[in-house]
Design an enzyme around this catalytic site. Structure first.
Site, short mmCIF file in Angstrom:
data_model
loop_
_atom_site.label_atom_id
_atom_site.label_comp_id
_atom_site.label_asym_id
_atom_site.label_seq_id
_atom_site.Cartn_x
_atom_site.Cartn_y
_atom_site.Cartn_z
N LYS A 80 -27.01 75.75 -18.27
CA LYS A 80 -26.55 74.97 -17.11
C LYS A 80 -27.16 73.57 -17.14
CE LYS A 80 -26.25 75.45 -12.02
NZ LYS A 80 -26.59 76.32 -10.86
N SER A 155 -22.74 77.59 -7.87
CA SER A 155 -22.66 76.33 -8.56
C SER A 155 -22.66 76.45 -10.09
CB SER A 155 -23.83 75.44 -8.14
OG SER A 155 -25.06 76.01 -8.54
N SER A 179 -25.73 81.22 -6.71
CA SER A 179 -25.04 80.43 -7.74
C SER A 179 -24.94 81.07 -9.11
CB SER A 179 -25.74 79.09 -7.90
OG SER A 179 -25.24 78.21 -6.95
#
Ligand code: GLN
Length: 491
Positions: A80, A155, A179
């Site tokens: 990420k 997210s 997330s």
């Protein structure tokens, strides 16, 4: 023979181990798949093919000469875009960090490298990890591989989409309020938030420090367990990381669930929960029962305050963590500045005004308000007290059961754009995941079915702090005894 991108983690590992598959072949297949699909899905924001292939070759060479190979054995991994890699742009999905190249590796990146993961690139996310749809990134929207009109969740939507689409078998995300688990559920992959303190956040760009935790995404529970094994453990550079033994997470599967006590929470099944999601979740729990677990009701009376509590605590911490991005210490600096006429405050205001997107500004304002003199006691302090109650509810529940099972999110993946103009509706998509972060406990999302429209549904399992082994065992059982959701249909 299924394509490489359809194979389980175990079969990839055994092929690598037996010398039937090289890390270069696997990495090349992943890079091809990224080439083929990333324009459509926008899961990766950057790909470092040269570095990945060089690492894959190094692992293959060591294997060929009989040297020891790390736990990941040359499996490709995506990271990420809020996890720092030395010399690689780490933008957090924000204009604010568009030119930030960290001079150091995050702890988890060091661990991936040490255990012979092949890091392929950085994955898209909501700006500063604030969001549930991966629509607020400065790098554009990520699409759900099961249906590109739909959101992959967020997210960590880039990570979930990349694993679901077979671009990488493994990925790292971060979970502050859901997330990892919510996008895993939306994309039909496994995603796990470890116990707060299990994994060092050194090198994770901070959002809300008392809630943030890094965790694994994988195609299957085995992959998630393996990746968790690699990233867990003590690190003196994150004082919240706990110095306790890391169990052998992959070594405990295929055990009967006889004697395992599963709790279900009546409050989970109220207003707002989609009927198809409820039915799939209930079937998932019944399957655990057929595998030997006993099921009983437990109460989490304060869970209904979790969204309100989180949206005071997380923005408060964010408003403090994001103060460093002022165009001088860190982050984008405005060009609209003339030192003869303008003051320092103008520089700050314009840099922050240009660098941050609307949702991040909303959070900073909410948090600054909640922490301000006069409101601190009424909002922030009150939220901390409710947080304590939420934690105590879990303590009581886990005195009676080993696992709490329920939905991950109230619906399957919603459409892109559907919630963008309604922040409250967006916040409510985390209603079932947030309380684990407030309590610090681990949680995992495992696919448990598909909607009639062909979108994945996740089952959430939660356990008491540092009970990752039990959690993964139950998750593996939920997975093997479940209806398979099949391979993601992305072309
Ligand atoms: N969706 C939640 C939020 O917007 C959680 C985000 C996260 O876990 N990083 O804050």
């Amino acid at each position: 023979m299924p394509e490489l991108y359809e194979q389980s983690t175990e079969s990839l590992l055994s092929a690598l181990n037996a010398g039937d598959l090289s890390s270069r072949t696997l990495t090349t297949a992943c890079l091809d798949r990224i080439d083929q699909l990333n324009k459509k899905l926008n899961a990766f924001v950057s790909v470092n093919a040269d570095a990945a292939l060089a690492k894959a070759d190094a692992v293959d060479k060591r294997r060929a000469t009989g040297q020891t190979i790390g736990l990941l054995q040359g499996l490709p991994v995506g990271v990420k875009d809020n996890i720092c890699q030395a010399g690689v742009a780490t933008t957090c999905g924000s204009r604010m960090l568009h030119n930030y190249c960290p001079p150091y590796d995050a702890h988890v990146v060091e661990q991936l490298n040490a255990e012979d993961g092949v890091i392929v690139g950085q994955l898209n996310m909501d700006e500063f990890a604030m969001g549930s749809s991966t629509e607020t990134s400065a790098s554009g929207v990520t699409r759900n591989p099961w249906n590109p009109e739909h959101s992959p969740g967020g997210s960590s939507g880039g990570a979930a989409a990349a694993v679901a689409a077979g671009m990488v078998p493994l990925a790292l995300g971060s979970d502050t309020g859901g997330s990892i688990r919510q996008p895993a559920s939306f994309c039909g992959v496994v995603g796990m938030k470890p116990t707060y303190g299990r994994v060092s956040r050194f090198g994770l760009v901070a959002f809300a420090s008392s809630l943030d935790q890094i965790g694994p995404f994988a195609r299957d529970v085995h992959g998630a367990a393996l990746l968790l094994q690699v990233i867990s453990g003590h690190d003196t550079r994150d004082t919240t990381s706990v110095d306790s033994v890391v169990a052998n997470y992959t070594g405990q599967f295929n055990q009967s669930l006889e004697g395992l006590r599963i709790g279900i929470v009546d409050e989970h099944y109220g207003e707002g929960l989609d009927d198809e999601v409820e039915a799939a979740v209930r079937r998932g729990i019944e399957r655990l029962e057929s595998a030997g677990a006993t099921v009983k009701s437990v109460k989490l009376p304060h869970a209904r305050y979790s969204v309100a509590t989180y949206y005071l605590i997380a923005p408060s911490e964010a408003s403090s963590n994001l103060a460093r991005y002022d165009g001088i210490h860190y982050g984008h600096r405005t060009e609209d500045f003339n030192s003869r006429n303008d003051g320092l405050i103008d520089l700050y205001c314009r840099s922050r005004g240009e660098g941050f997107g609307a949702e991040v500004k909303r959070r900073i304002m909410l948090g600054t308000y909640a922490l301000s003199a006069g409101y601190y006691d009424a909002y922030y302090l009150k939220a901390l007290k409710v947080r304590r109650r939420i934690r105590e509810d879990f303590d009581k529940a886990f005195a009676e059961v080993d696992i709490i099972a329920g939905p991950v999110a109230p619906t399957a993946a919603f459409r892109i754009g559907e919630k963008m103009n309604d922040p409250l509706a967006m916040y409510l998509s985390d209603i079932y995941t947030i309380s684990a972060n407030l309590a610090g406990i681990p949680g995992i999302s495992v696919p448990c079915g598909l909607t009639t429209n062909g979108l994945p549904i996740g089952l959430q399992l939660q356990a008491s702090t540092f009970s990752e082994t039990t959690l993964l065992q139950a998750a593996a059982m939920a997975e093997t005894s479940g209806d398979t959701i099949g391979v993601c249909p992305v072309a």
